[in-house]
Design a protein around this motif. Structure first.
Motif, PDB file in Angstrom:
ATOM      1  N   GLU A  95      78.525 101.208 -82.009  1.00 19.74           N
ATOM      2  CA  GLU A  95      79.220 101.484 -80.759  1.00 19.74           C
ATOM      3  C   GLU A  95      79.630 102.944 -80.793  1.00 19.74           C
ATOM      4  O   GLU A  95      80.403 103.361 -81.655  1.00 19.74           O
ATOM      5  CB  GLU A  95      80.456 100.586 -80.645  1.00 19.74           C
ATOM      6  CG  GLU A  95      80.088  99.118 -80.617  1.00 19.74           C
ATOM      7  CD  GLU A  95      81.023  98.238 -81.419  1.00 19.74           C
ATOM      8  OE1 GLU A  95      81.336  97.152 -80.941  1.00 19.74           O
ATOM      9  OE2 GLU A  95      81.407  98.634 -82.533  1.00 19.74           O
TER      10      GLU A  95
ATOM     11  N   SER B 240      81.336 106.312 -79.112  1.00 24.30           N
ATOM     12  CA  SER B 240      82.423 106.680 -78.210  1.00 24.30           C
ATOM     13  C   SER B 240      81.870 107.205 -76.890  1.00 24.30           C
ATOM     14  O   SER B 240      81.010 108.088 -76.880  1.00 24.30           O
ATOM     15  CB  SER B 240      83.293 107.745 -78.891  1.00 24.30           C
ATOM     16  OG  SER B 240      84.343 108.124 -78.041  1.00 24.30           O
TER      17      SER B 240
ATOM     18  N   ALA C 296      78.540 102.926 -73.260  1.00 25.47           N
ATOM     19  CA  ALA C 296      78.700 101.475 -73.155  1.00 25.47           C
ATOM     20  C   ALA C 296      77.669 100.715 -73.993  1.00 25.47           C
ATOM     21  O   ALA C 296      77.955  99.641 -74.512  1.00 25.47           O
ATOM     22  CB  ALA C 296      78.616 101.039 -71.693  1.00 25.47           C
ATOM     23  N   LEU C 297      76.462 101.264 -74.114  1.00 23.77           N
ATOM     24  CA  LEU C 297      75.377 100.587 -74.813  1.00 23.77           C
ATOM     25  C   LEU C 297      75.657 100.466 -76.309  1.00 23.77           C
ATOM     26  O   LEU C 297      75.987 101.447 -76.972  1.00 23.77           O
ATOM     27  CB  LEU C 297      74.069 101.376 -74.612  1.00 23.77           C
ATOM     28  CG  LEU C 297      72.835 100.858 -75.332  1.00 23.77           C
ATOM     29  CD1 LEU C 297      72.385  99.520 -74.755  1.00 23.77           C
ATOM     30  CD2 LEU C 297      71.710 101.880 -75.238  1.00 23.77           C
TER      31      LEU C 297
END
Length: 152
Positions: A60, A62, A65-66
């Motif tokens: 993930e 920063s 979204a992906l």
């Protein structure tokens, strides 16, 4: 940032998937930056993402979204190796193209771990260990070759 706050500046010898592609020459360059009466702390390890939920091979980032693959280089090399191990692909004789030299090297450096990864219950969980074992051999060689260049 916290690491730099504690230990000071660093000299990155790394490359794709965490391999020390700066090699012996990079180690020599780094050695010139160690202060008189200073120390050299060498840390290495594979570059493999893990999500906050513990999914290995994903990250993930920063502001994005992906949930994406990480490390793409390691995952691609693992896929290449899987094809060779299961017979669906052949070793690429042009693997060391200078236009993608590091990726070709990652693929070659994990070749000895093909059967190990094929036998693993969870290939993505085993991949960082295979990468580490290849990197440890490389780092050990670099350190043993270059340790005399560290000032005492």
């Amino acid at each position: 940032d916290e690491f730099v706050d504690i230990y000071g500046t660093n000299f990155n010898l790394g490359g794709l998937a965490g391999f020390p592609f700066a090699g012996n020459t990079g180690w020599g360059a780094m050695s010139a930056h160690v202060p008189d009466n200073g120390y050299c702390l060498t840390i290495h390890g594979p570059h493999v993402g893990i999500t906050k939920d513990g999914l290995i091979g994903k990250v993930e980032r920063s502001g994005i979204a992906l949930v994406d693959s990480c490390c793409g280089s390691a995952i691609a090399a693992s896929g290449y190796l899987q094809g060779i191990t299961d017979g669906s692909a052949s070793i690429n004789p042009a693997i060391q193209s200078f236009s993608d030299f590091q990726q070709g090297a990652v693929q070659e450096l994990i070749l000895p771990h093909g059967k190990r990864l094929a036998r693993a219950g969870d290939r993505m969980r085993e991949l960082p260990y295979a990468l580490y074992d290849s990197q440890e051999a490389m780092v050990t060689d670099i350190v043993n070759t270059g340790k005399a260049s560290i000032k005492k």
